[in-house]
Design an enzyme around this catalytic site. Structure first.
Site, PDB file in Angstrom:
ATOM      1  N   LYS A  83       0.852  -1.186   0.000  1.00 29.00           N
ATOM      2  CA  LYS A  83       0.000   0.000   0.000  1.00 29.00           C
ATOM      3  C   LYS A  83       0.891   1.239   0.000  1.00 29.00           C
ATOM      4  O   LYS A  83       1.759   1.387   0.867  1.00 29.00           O
ATOM      5  CB  LYS A  83      -0.847  -0.054   1.274  1.00 29.00           C
ATOM      6  CG  LYS A  83      -2.192   0.602   1.185  1.00 29.00           C
ATOM      7  CD  LYS A  83      -2.941   0.283   2.479  1.00 29.00           C
ATOM      8  CE  LYS A  83      -4.248   0.976   2.576  1.00 29.00           C
ATOM      9  NZ  LYS A  83      -4.809   0.862   3.929  1.00 29.00           N
TER      10      LYS A  83
HETATM   11  C1  E4P Z   1      -8.234   1.380   4.288  1.00 29.47           C
HETATM   12  O1  E4P Z   1      -7.423   0.981   3.506  1.00 29.47           O
HETATM   13  C2  E4P Z   1      -8.061   2.639   5.030  1.00 29.47           C
HETATM   14  O2  E4P Z   1      -6.827   2.678   5.638  1.00 29.47           O
HETATM   15  C3  E4P Z   1      -9.185   2.834   5.999  1.00 29.47           C
HETATM   16  O3  E4P Z   1     -10.393   2.416   5.407  1.00 29.47           O
HETATM   17  C4  E4P Z   1      -9.266   4.236   6.559  1.00 29.47           C
HETATM   18  O4  E4P Z   1     -10.451   4.363   7.298  1.00 29.47           O
HETATM   19  P1  E4P Z   1     -10.717   5.590   8.292  1.00 29.47           P
HETATM   20  O5  E4P Z   1     -10.927   6.821   7.467  1.00 29.47           O
HETATM   21  O6  E4P Z   1     -11.954   5.198   9.038  1.00 29.47           O
HETATM   22  O7  E4P Z   1      -9.506   5.700   9.154  1.00 29.47           O
END
Ligand code: E4P
Length: 217
Positions: A83
């Site tokens: 990622k």
């Molecule tokens: C997923 O890959 C993200 O890191 C995650 O959905 C972020 O979510 P949040 O905005 O609730 O922290």
């Protein structure tokens, strides 16, 4: 729509995985911090349990650093998805890492143009954050619809991974738009089973059943 679970909590992943609800997992630095675990150790444990893509996030801010970290994270297991953030450096890293045949999830996407760039750079997944857009009074689901249309217009194979999901309603909306994947915290996936009329109906059935004095087993 594939379900990814957005957590580094191994027990929570296991509970959903046993029900066949987990097609993959996403983590990020905040979720690793919340788990209190070592990133490599907890990610290896998740990868051993879930055969689908497991996203592990780089933390370098420059492309060379992201590439080095991505290659290191990829050693954890074959199902690691690297990622990287949607910055210019992240796109450069995406191009190199995807060129090496690795799965790349480009995260922190907040616009259709960013999603278009990620697809051009060979991203396996694009992660638009709907909840964080909603937080600033911009409809996050509009972004999912825009990206869906753009990717379909040009047959991009990058999968739309709806992220920052906060409610069961987000899951429904992502599925209606045709997102390829939605990643959600375990409690949101479980909340999809809830309906007030189910509870009310069950209460009525239980009350009537008690009046029959019968038992099934
Ligand atoms: C997923 O890959 C993200 O890191 C995650 O959905 C972020 O979510 P949040 O905005 O609730 O922290």
């Amino acid at each position: 729509m594939k379900f990814f679970v957005d957590t580094a909590d191994v027990d929570a992943i296991r509970e959903l995985h046993e029900l066949g609800m987990v097609d993959g997992v996403t983590t990020n630095p905040s979720l690793i911090m919340k788990s209190g675990r070592d990133i490599k150790e907890v990610t290896a444990e998740i990868c051993a349990m879930v055969p689908g893509p497991v996203s592990a996030e780089t933390v370098a801010l420059d492309a060379d650093g992201m590439i080095a970290e991505g290659r290191e994270l990829a050693k954890i297991a074959d199902n690691i998805t690297i990622k990287v953030p949607l910055t210019w450096a992240g796109l450069q890293a995406c191009k190199v890492l995807s060129g090496e045949g690795r799965m790349v999830n480009v995260t922190l996407c907040f616009s259709a143009n960013q999603a278009l760039l990620a697809a051009k750079a060979g991203a396996t997944f694009i992660s638009p954050f709907v909840g964080r857009l909603d937080d600033i009074n911009i409809d996050g689901m509009d972004l999912i619809a825009e990206i869906r249309q753009i990717y379909d217009n040009y047959d991009f194979s990058t999968e739309i991974l709806t992220a920052s999901i906060r409610s069961a309603n987000h899951m429904k909306e992502a599925a209606l738009i045709g997102a390829d994947v939605a990643t959600a915290p375990p409690n949101v996936i479980k909340a999809m089973a809830n309906h007030v009329l189910t509870d009310k109906g069950l209460d009525a059935f239980m009350a009537d059943w008690a009046k029959t004095g019968q038992s099934i087993v």
